[in-house]
Design a protein around this motif. Structure first.
Motif, PDB file in Angstrom:
ATOM      1  N   ARG A 124       0.826  -1.209   0.000  1.00 18.60           N
ATOM      2  CA  ARG A 124       0.000   0.000   0.000  1.00 18.60           C
ATOM      3  C   ARG A 124       0.855   1.251   0.000  1.00 18.60           C
ATOM      4  O   ARG A 124       2.072   1.171   0.057  1.00 18.60           O
ATOM      5  N   HIS A 125       0.201   2.385  -0.057  1.00 21.61           N
ATOM      6  CA  HIS A 125       0.862   3.691  -0.068  1.00 21.61           C
ATOM      7  C   HIS A 125       1.795   3.749  -1.276  1.00 21.61           C
ATOM      8  O   HIS A 125       3.003   3.877  -1.160  1.00 21.61           O
ATOM      9  N   LEU A 126       1.191   3.649  -2.452  1.00 23.15           N
ATOM     10  CA  LEU A 126       1.923   3.494  -3.708  1.00 23.15           C
ATOM     11  C   LEU A 126       2.976   4.572  -3.936  1.00 23.15           C
ATOM     12  O   LEU A 126       2.767   5.737  -3.627  1.00 23.15           O
TER      13      LEU A 126
ATOM     14  N   VAL B 288       2.992   2.265  -8.544  1.00 22.07           N
ATOM     15  CA  VAL B 288       1.882   2.905  -9.253  1.00 22.07           C
ATOM     16  C   VAL B 288       2.048   2.722 -10.763  1.00 22.07           C
ATOM     17  O   VAL B 288       1.061   2.476 -11.488  1.00 22.07           O
TER      18      VAL B 288
ATOM     19  N   TRP C   4      -4.242  -3.703  -1.887  1.00 19.65           N
ATOM     20  CA  TRP C   4      -3.114  -2.924  -1.364  1.00 19.65           C
ATOM     21  C   TRP C   4      -2.769  -3.465   0.021  1.00 19.65           C
ATOM     22  O   TRP C   4      -3.562  -3.378   0.947  1.00 19.65           O
TER      23      TRP C   4
ATOM     24  N   ARG D  16      -0.402  11.729  -3.717  1.00 25.63           N
ATOM     25  CA  ARG D  16      -0.403  10.737  -2.638  1.00 25.63           C
ATOM     26  C   ARG D  16      -0.786  11.375  -1.306  1.00 25.63           C
ATOM     27  O   ARG D  16      -1.421  10.738  -0.464  1.00 25.63           O
TER      28      ARG D  16
ATOM     29  N   ASP E  75      -7.196   7.088  -0.778  1.00 24.40           N
ATOM     30  CA  ASP E  75      -6.698   5.713  -0.722  1.00 24.40           C
ATOM     31  C   ASP E  75      -5.910   5.421  -1.998  1.00 24.40           C
ATOM     32  O   ASP E  75      -5.808   6.268  -2.900  1.00 24.40           O
ATOM     33  N   ASP E  76      -5.354   4.221  -2.090  1.00 25.16           N
ATOM     34  CA  ASP E  76      -4.515   3.885  -3.241  1.00 25.16           C
ATOM     35  C   ASP E  76      -5.313   3.691  -4.525  1.00 25.16           C
ATOM     36  O   ASP E  76      -4.786   3.895  -5.619  1.00 25.16           O
TER      37      ASP E  76
END
Length: 321
Positions: free
Chosen positions: A191-193, A198, A216, A292, A297-298
């Protein structure tokens, strides 16, 4: 200076006519500076003798003559030890390494208050500065080794902070796959691309599996068994050798002949692991960082980045055709 073997040298001397414009003089000065040459006396410069230096000086001499001047390239054999020591001292890069050390200490001190984009931009610049000094450090010693270790340690420190689960490169072979075998699948990544993830997610949805569903992950070990993982250790698709995940995916699915994706891969590679600088990299990274910080969210982040990646791909594709 460390112990050394005798070394041959090349001497280059040139003159430009007194009426010559400043442009040829500045061009000559810059060309000799970029080579890392050392002035022996007025109008005479020194370099260690090798094919690269000879070829470069011959090209510089040709330009001097084109500008109406004269140039001579001479060979100087190895000298007795005392003279060799003096000649090599002209190439001492300790001052440049000391300045790099100062900047590395500064970044290490500032890193706590920096966001990822700013920290990595400064780190990449330090990598470039180190490579630039190393390229003209013809007799490397303790100073280069010390700065190299500091740079590696700082890189590892920032990776632990910003990408604690960044995958390590494997030495495996890249299998050739068919996208038709990967339709409507579930794909999973951390997660947290950031850049590689991405871009890889965009690549999957645009070129491999247009009905892809993404998960994610908070932790890679939470990856569902039926999901295709990417960009983490043990994932189906991750770093292989010098290739980042985006490049591995393009190679796996026969997309590495697409000039647009090749150029996009260079951008992702540079931002993820360094290497040859790409002009659009800073802008791409800044936009990604801003989105970001604001995306809920992603899924939203991927959707927001998709038009930018689409646009870059089309621009790169057009530029190559």
């Amino acid at each position: 200076m460390s112990s050394f073997n005798s070394h041959a040298w090349v001497l280059f001397t040139s003159t430009l006519p007194g009426r010559s414009q400043s442009t040829p003089r500045v061009r000559l000065w810059r060309a000799l500076k970029e080579l890392g040459s050392a002035p022996l006396r007025d109008g005479v410069i020194l370099l260690p003798a090798n094919d690269r230096h000879r070829a470069a000086l011959e090209a510089i001499g040709a330009q001097v003559e084109k500008d109406g001047g004269t140039a001579w390239l001479l060979e100087l054999p190895a000298q007795r030890p005392m003279v060799e020591e003096q000649l090599r001292a002209a190439f001492d890069r300790t001052e440049a390494y000391t300045e790099l050390e100062r900047k590395l200490v500064g970044l290490r001190s500032d890193a706590v208050g920096l966001d990822e984009t700013s920290a990595r931009q400064r780190l990449r610049q330090l990598h470039r500065d180190f490579e630039g000094v190393s390229a003209i450090d013809f007799f490397p010693g303790d100073a280069q080794a010390r700065v190299r270790v500091m740079l590696e340690e700082l890189t590892e420190q920032l990776n632990r902070r910003f990408s604690p689960q960044e995958p390590a490169a494997s030495d495996g072979q890249i299998a050739q796959l068919k996208s038709s075998d990967y339709h409507a699948r579930q794909w999973a990544t951390r997660r947290h691309l950031w850049v590689d993830r991405v871009a890889s997610a965009w690549l999957i949805r645009r070129f491999i599996d247009d009905e892809a569903r993404f998960v994610w992950l908070e932790r890679p070990d939470a990856c569902p068994k039926d999901a295709l993982g990417f960009d983490f250790d043990g994932a189906a698709f991750t770093h292989v050798g010098e290739r980042v995940t985006f490049e591995v995916l393009t190679a796996s699915f026969g997309l590495d002949a697409d000039p647009g994706l090749v150029r996009l891969g260079r951008l992702v590679h540079f931002l993820d692991v360094g290497g040859i600088e790409v002009a659009e990299a800073a802008g791409f990274e800044a936009v990604l960082a801003g989105l970001r910080d604001t995306a809920p969210d992603d899924d939203a982040l991927l959707n927001a980045m998709t038009p930018m990646l689409d646009g870059l791909y089309q621009r790169y594709l057009t530029a190559e055709t």
